[in-house]
Motif scaffolding. Sequence first.
Motif, PDB file in Angstrom:
ATOM      1  N   GLY A 154       0.792  -1.223   0.000  1.00 57.17           N
ATOM      2  CA  GLY A 154       0.000   0.000   0.000  1.00 57.17           C
ATOM      3  C   GLY A 154       0.824   1.274   0.000  1.00 57.17           C
ATOM      4  O   GLY A 154       0.292   2.368  -0.204  1.00 57.17           O
ATOM      5  N   HIS A 155       2.111   1.150   0.247  1.00 57.18           N
ATOM      6  CA  HIS A 155       2.968   2.345   0.219  1.00 57.18           C
ATOM      7  C   HIS A 155       3.247   2.723  -1.236  1.00 57.18           C
ATOM      8  O   HIS A 155       3.785   1.938  -1.995  1.00 57.18           O
ATOM      9  N   THR A 156       2.901   3.966  -1.588  1.00 57.77           N
ATOM     10  CA  THR A 156       3.060   4.388  -2.974  1.00 57.77           C
ATOM     11  C   THR A 156       4.464   4.909  -3.273  1.00 57.77           C
ATOM     12  O   THR A 156       4.919   4.871  -4.397  1.00 57.77           O
ATOM     13  N   ALA A 157       5.126   5.411  -2.257  1.00 58.33           N
ATOM     14  CA  ALA A 157       6.456   5.986  -2.460  1.00 58.33           C
ATOM     15  C   ALA A 157       7.526   4.981  -2.060  1.00 58.33           C
ATOM     16  O   ALA A 157       7.404   4.286  -1.042  1.00 58.33           O
ATOM     17  N   LEU A 158       8.579   4.900  -2.864  1.00 58.99           N
ATOM     18  CA  LEU A 158       9.683   3.979  -2.607  1.00 58.99           C
ATOM     19  C   LEU A 158      10.995   4.694  -2.910  1.00 58.99           C
ATOM     20  O   LEU A 158      11.084   5.447  -3.877  1.00 58.99           O
ATOM     21  N   TYR A 159      11.990   4.453  -2.081  1.00 58.79           N
ATOM     22  CA  TYR A 159      13.260   5.159  -2.164  1.00 58.79           C
ATOM     23  C   TYR A 159      14.407   4.158  -2.070  1.00 58.79           C
ATOM     24  O   TYR A 159      14.313   3.170  -1.336  1.00 58.79           O
ATOM     25  N   TRP A 160      15.475   4.463  -2.795  1.00 52.25           N
ATOM     26  CA  TRP A 160      16.719   3.722  -2.631  1.00 52.25           C
ATOM     27  C   TRP A 160      17.786   4.687  -2.108  1.00 52.25           C
ATOM     28  O   TRP A 160      17.909   5.808  -2.599  1.00 52.25           O
ATOM     29  N   TYR A 161      18.555   4.187  -1.137  1.00 50.60           N
ATOM     30  CA  TYR A 161      19.674   4.936  -0.583  1.00 50.60           C
ATOM     31  C   TYR A 161      20.902   4.032  -0.594  1.00 50.60           C
ATOM     32  O   TYR A 161      20.801   2.812  -0.646  1.00 50.60           O
ATOM     33  N   ARG A 162      22.045   4.672  -0.475  1.00 52.91           N
ATOM     34  CA  ARG A 162      23.298   3.932  -0.362  1.00 52.91           C
ATOM     35  C   ARG A 162      24.064   4.476   0.844  1.00 52.91           C
ATOM     36  O   ARG A 162      24.098   5.697   1.064  1.00 52.91           O
ATOM     37  N   PRO A 164      24.525   7.356  -9.225  1.00 51.92           N
ATOM     38  CA  PRO A 164      25.898   7.846  -9.400  1.00 51.92           C
ATOM     39  C   PRO A 164      26.395   7.816 -10.844  1.00 51.92           C
ATOM     40  O   PRO A 164      27.257   8.623 -11.204  1.00 51.92           O
ATOM     41  N   SER A 165      25.905   6.870 -11.634  1.00 52.95           N
ATOM     42  CA  SER A 165      26.368   6.774 -13.020  1.00 52.95           C
ATOM     43  C   SER A 165      25.346   5.996 -13.820  1.00 52.95           C
ATOM     44  O   SER A 165      24.373   5.465 -13.266  1.00 52.95           O
ATOM     45  N   ASP A 166      25.559   5.919 -15.128  1.00 53.37           N
ATOM     46  CA  ASP A 166      24.607   5.185 -15.976  1.00 53.37           C
ATOM     47  C   ASP A 166      24.743   3.671 -15.803  1.00 53.37           C
ATOM     48  O   ASP A 166      24.001   2.909 -16.421  1.00 53.37           O
ATOM     49  N   ARG A 167      25.651   3.236 -14.952  1.00 52.76           N
ATOM     50  CA  ARG A 167      25.712   1.798 -14.651  1.00 52.76           C
ATOM     51  C   ARG A 167      24.591   1.406 -13.679  1.00 52.76           C
ATOM     52  O   ARG A 167      24.311   0.219 -13.518  1.00 52.76           O
ATOM     53  N   PHE A 168      24.001   2.412 -13.049  1.00 53.44           N
ATOM     54  CA  PHE A 168      22.938   2.174 -12.074  1.00 53.44           C
ATOM     55  C   PHE A 168      21.583   2.409 -12.719  1.00 53.44           C
ATOM     56  O   PHE A 168      21.384   3.418 -13.411  1.00 53.44           O
ATOM     57  N   LEU A 216      19.485   7.851  -3.750  1.00 45.54           N
ATOM     58  CA  LEU A 216      19.749   7.386  -5.115  1.00 45.54           C
ATOM     59  C   LEU A 216      18.596   7.690  -6.055  1.00 45.54           C
ATOM     60  O   LEU A 216      18.769   8.312  -7.099  1.00 45.54           O
ATOM     61  N   ILE A 217      17.388   7.226  -5.699  1.00 45.17           N
ATOM     62  CA  ILE A 217      16.246   7.338  -6.603  1.00 45.17           C
ATOM     63  C   ILE A 217      14.966   7.257  -5.810  1.00 45.17           C
ATOM     64  O   ILE A 217      14.923   6.642  -4.741  1.00 45.17           O
ATOM     65  N   TYR A 218      13.926   7.884  -6.359  1.00 43.41           N
ATOM     66  CA  TYR A 218      12.620   7.913  -5.721  1.00 43.41           C
ATOM     67  C   TYR A 218      11.567   7.468  -6.729  1.00 43.41           C
ATOM     68  O   TYR A 218      11.578   7.890  -7.883  1.00 43.41           O
ATOM     69  N   PHE A 219      10.665   6.592  -6.306  1.00 43.88           N
ATOM     70  CA  PHE A 219       9.536   6.162  -7.119  1.00 43.88           C
ATOM     71  C   PHE A 219       8.246   6.646  -6.478  1.00 43.88           C
ATOM     72  O   PHE A 219       8.050   6.534  -5.265  1.00 43.88           O
ATOM     73  N   GLN A 220       7.358   7.157  -7.322  1.00 42.63           N
ATOM     74  CA  GLN A 220       5.984   7.427  -6.904  1.00 42.63           C
ATOM     75  C   GLN A 220       5.138   6.508  -7.784  1.00 42.63           C
ATOM     76  O   GLN A 220       5.047   6.728  -9.000  1.00 42.63           O
ATOM     77  N   GLY A 221       4.536   5.488  -7.188  1.00 40.01           N
ATOM     78  CA  GLY A 221       3.911   4.458  -8.011  1.00 40.01           C
ATOM     79  C   GLY A 221       4.994   3.737  -8.784  1.00 40.01           C
ATOM     80  O   GLY A 221       6.029   3.366  -8.221  1.00 40.01           O
ATOM     81  N   GLN A 234      34.717  -1.423  -7.495  1.00 38.86           N
ATOM     82  CA  GLN A 234      34.955  -1.542  -6.053  1.00 38.86           C
ATOM     83  C   GLN A 234      34.311  -0.402  -5.276  1.00 38.86           C
ATOM     84  O   GLN A 234      33.860  -0.604  -4.138  1.00 38.86           O
ATOM     85  N   GLU A 235      34.216   0.779  -5.879  1.00 38.99           N
ATOM     86  CA  GLU A 235      33.610   1.902  -5.167  1.00 38.99           C
ATOM     87  C   GLU A 235      32.091   1.749  -5.010  1.00 38.99           C
ATOM     88  O   GLU A 235      31.455   2.543  -4.310  1.00 38.99           O
ATOM     89  N   ASP A 236      31.518   0.716  -5.649  1.00 37.79           N
ATOM     90  CA  ASP A 236      30.087   0.446  -5.470  1.00 37.79           C
ATOM     91  C   ASP A 236      29.827  -0.301  -4.160  1.00 37.79           C
ATOM     92  O   ASP A 236      28.672  -0.459  -3.755  1.00 37.79           O
ATOM     93  N   SER A 237      30.869  -0.766  -3.514  1.00 35.93           N
ATOM     94  CA  SER A 237      30.712  -1.495  -2.250  1.00 35.93           C
ATOM     95  C   SER A 237      30.064  -0.568  -1.215  1.00 35.93           C
ATOM     96  O   SER A 237      30.571   0.521  -0.934  1.00 35.93           O
ATOM     97  N   ALA A 238      28.958  -1.026  -0.667  1.00 33.27           N
ATOM     98  CA  ALA A 238      28.176  -0.214   0.272  1.00 33.27           C
ATOM     99  C   ALA A 238      27.000  -1.045   0.762  1.00 33.27           C
ATOM    100  O   ALA A 238      26.775  -2.163   0.285  1.00 33.27           O
ATOM    101  N   VAL A 239      26.255  -0.465   1.689  1.00 38.15           N
ATOM    102  CA  VAL A 239      24.963  -1.040   2.060  1.00 38.15           C
ATOM    103  C   VAL A 239      23.900  -0.270   1.287  1.00 38.15           C
ATOM    104  O   VAL A 239      23.870   0.965   1.332  1.00 38.15           O
TER     105      VAL A 239
END
Lengths: 111, 116
Positions: free
Chosen positions: B28-36, B61-65, B46-51, B84-89
């Motif tokens: 039921g949550h319409t908004a979704l977010y990604w963080y690093r 960070p780049s077009d690889r994402f 990183l990115i936000y979704f509405q629906g 290697q710089e993509d290493s993160a939670v």
Amino acid sequence: DQQVKQNSPSLSVQEGRISILNCDYTNSMFDYFLWYKKYPAEGPTFLISISSIKDKNEDGRFTVFLNKSAKHLSLHIVPSQPGDSAVYFCAASANDYKLSFGAGTTVTVRA
Amino acid sequence: GAGVSQSPSNKVTEKGKDVELRCDPISGHTALYWYRQRLGQGLEFLIYFQGNSAPDKSGLPSDRFSAERTGESVSTLTIQRTQQEDSAVYLCASSPSPLPGAYEQYFGPGTRLTVT
């Protein structure tokens, strides 16, 4: 460009005493501020928030103070309990969906 | 009620490989977010979704994402040709509304990505 800064990476406090966590921000457009708490291997959980129209918000043992002119907020935990040992993140928003987070302060409550 | 779940919890991959990270938001949550979160740093948007649409991809960070969301539910974050710089939670969060003044964001436990 870190818009939200928590300059103390760690804080150690005795059980029963007050914990004071500080947070500074640079973006004057921020108008909503939150504190999140994070235990290891878990996601951050919401703790308390404050709108820029207030200077204080209290919820049980937790109180957040906002000083807009200084672009500073603080979280007070009174009295501190062992279960409060966690990483605390300060976050801010400019009235939109995007939250800017500080690097976190690790609180250790000693028995 | 189920919270936000993420899989895998841990991922070790070799440099240059592609990875897919999954997020199941609260129903039921319409908004979704990604963080690093990189080591010793705060959470980085990183990115936000509405629906199912992503009006703000500015934090990628780049077009690889890339990321997508289907059925106003599950979201997948894909990292191509990992470095290697993509290493993160990588943390996912959802909320009933995109306005933080109305609702806080609920976070999943994160996926710890290690690129060797």
